[in-house]
Write an enzyme that holds these catalytic residues in place. Structure first.
Site, mmCIF file in Angstrom:
data_model
loop_
_atom_site.group_PDB
_atom_site.id
_atom_site.type_symbol
_atom_site.label_atom_id
_atom_site.label_comp_id
_atom_site.label_asym_id
_atom_site.label_seq_id
_atom_site.Cartn_x
_atom_site.Cartn_y
_atom_site.Cartn_z
ATOM 1 N N ASP A 107 -3.547 -2.526 -0.035
ATOM 2 C CA ASP A 107 -3.665 -3.974 -0.228
ATOM 3 C C ASP A 107 -4.907 -4.611 0.394
ATOM 4 O O ASP A 107 -5.172 -5.788 0.188
ATOM 5 C CB ASP A 107 -2.404 -4.678 0.299
ATOM 6 C CG ASP A 107 -2.053 -4.309 1.738
ATOM 7 O OD1 ASP A 107 -2.979 -4.152 2.558
ATOM 8 O OD2 ASP A 107 -0.846 -4.182 2.039
ATOM 9 N N HIS A 124 -4.684 6.259 0.629
ATOM 10 C CA HIS A 124 -4.188 6.148 -0.741
ATOM 11 C C HIS A 124 -5.055 5.233 -1.601
ATOM 12 O O HIS A 124 -4.640 4.807 -2.668
ATOM 13 C CB HIS A 124 -2.728 5.684 -0.750
ATOM 14 C CG HIS A 124 -1.790 6.676 -0.121
ATOM 15 N ND1 HIS A 124 -0.559 6.344 0.383
ATOM 16 C CD2 HIS A 124 -1.915 8.018 0.091
ATOM 17 C CE1 HIS A 124 0.027 7.429 0.888
ATOM 18 N NE2 HIS A 124 -0.781 8.453 0.722
#
Ligand SMILES: [Zn+2]
Length: 251
Positions: A107, A124
């Site tokens: 995010d 990730h």
């Protein structure tokens, strides 16, 4: 959990010189970013989103990509604000105690909170960039979202015409070896590892904890529930991350 326990762990943080903070989804839920697999999780509520996150379906089915681009227009990360937990980690960097942040989150909230992007290792990937599957061309996601809004349902790579996706690691997709190597190296080097909001059950990111422990680091785990690495913890703090982390850092 007793205030004495937090206070004792805070002493460990205060005297640390090279802290690695490992973060998972739990640190971002206070910012309104849904967890993937929890009861209110993205995939629990929307199995189609799970299909779109599998690289085989994404590459093989244009309809999956069209749906994925529509979802990206409304990704919660675009409007989410960092919370007190993120702020506490920025404070560690301001004090010169932060060696690195290793995050499983995509995010970008650590950078938005103020951490130096060079200190954040995103195992990730990130939703803030696109990467071409064919030529690796990497650009800000905003450019592609503008193209989707202008009518391109599945915008191809501007450099080679290949398939674009967010620069995240999908299911079925290999991790980036250099990124994982860096995460392991900083874990070897730290004197305290602070694992926050991760179930520590997804590998290889979870391996940062035993690596740090083997290197002599003390292990502090902060999470809302038990983790797969609790046996390594010198300090196990179970409860509200947004309360515990600022108390640990003293902000
Ligand atoms: Zn390309």
């Amino acid at each position: 959990m007793s205030p004495e326990l937090v206070s004792a762990a805070a002493d460990v943080v205060r005297s640390a010189e090279r802290i690695v903070v490992l973060t998972g989804a739990g640190i971002s839920t206070d910012s309104g970013i849904p967890d993937f697999r929890g009861p209110n999780g993205l995939w629990t509520k929307n199995p189609a989103a799970e299909k779109a996150s599998d690289i085989r379906f994404y590459l093989g089915d244009p309809e999956v990509r069209v749906a994925a681009w529509q979802n990206r227009l409304n990704t919660p990360a675009w409007t989410a604000e960092p919370n007190r937990g993120h702020g506490a980690i920025v404070e560690l960097e301001r004090r010169g105690q932060l060696h690195a942040v290793v995050t499983q989150n995509i995010d970008g909230l650590h950078q938005k909170a103020g951490n130096d992007p060079d200190t954040v290792i995103e195992v990730h990937g990130t939703v803030w960039f696109t990467r071409c599957w064919d030529c690796d061309d990497r650009r800000p996601m905003a450019e592609s979202l503008d193209r989707v809004r202008a009518g391109e349902a599945d915008p191809p790579c501007l450099a080679c015409g290949g398939i674009l996706k967010s620069d995240t690691i999908s299911f079925g997709q290999a991790l980036v070896p250099e990124v994982i190597e860096r995460a392991m190296t900083v874990s070897d080097e730290c004197d305290v590892i602070l694992a926050v909001g991760s179930t520590l059950s997804v590998f290889p990111a979870a391996n940062c904890v035993p690596r740090a422990k083997a290197g002599g680091a003390r292990v502090i785990i902060v999470n809302g529930a038990e983790t797969a690495m609790d046996r390594y913890a010198d300090w196990l703090l179970v409860g509200q991350i947004g309360e515990i982390l600022p108390a640990l850092v003293g902000v």
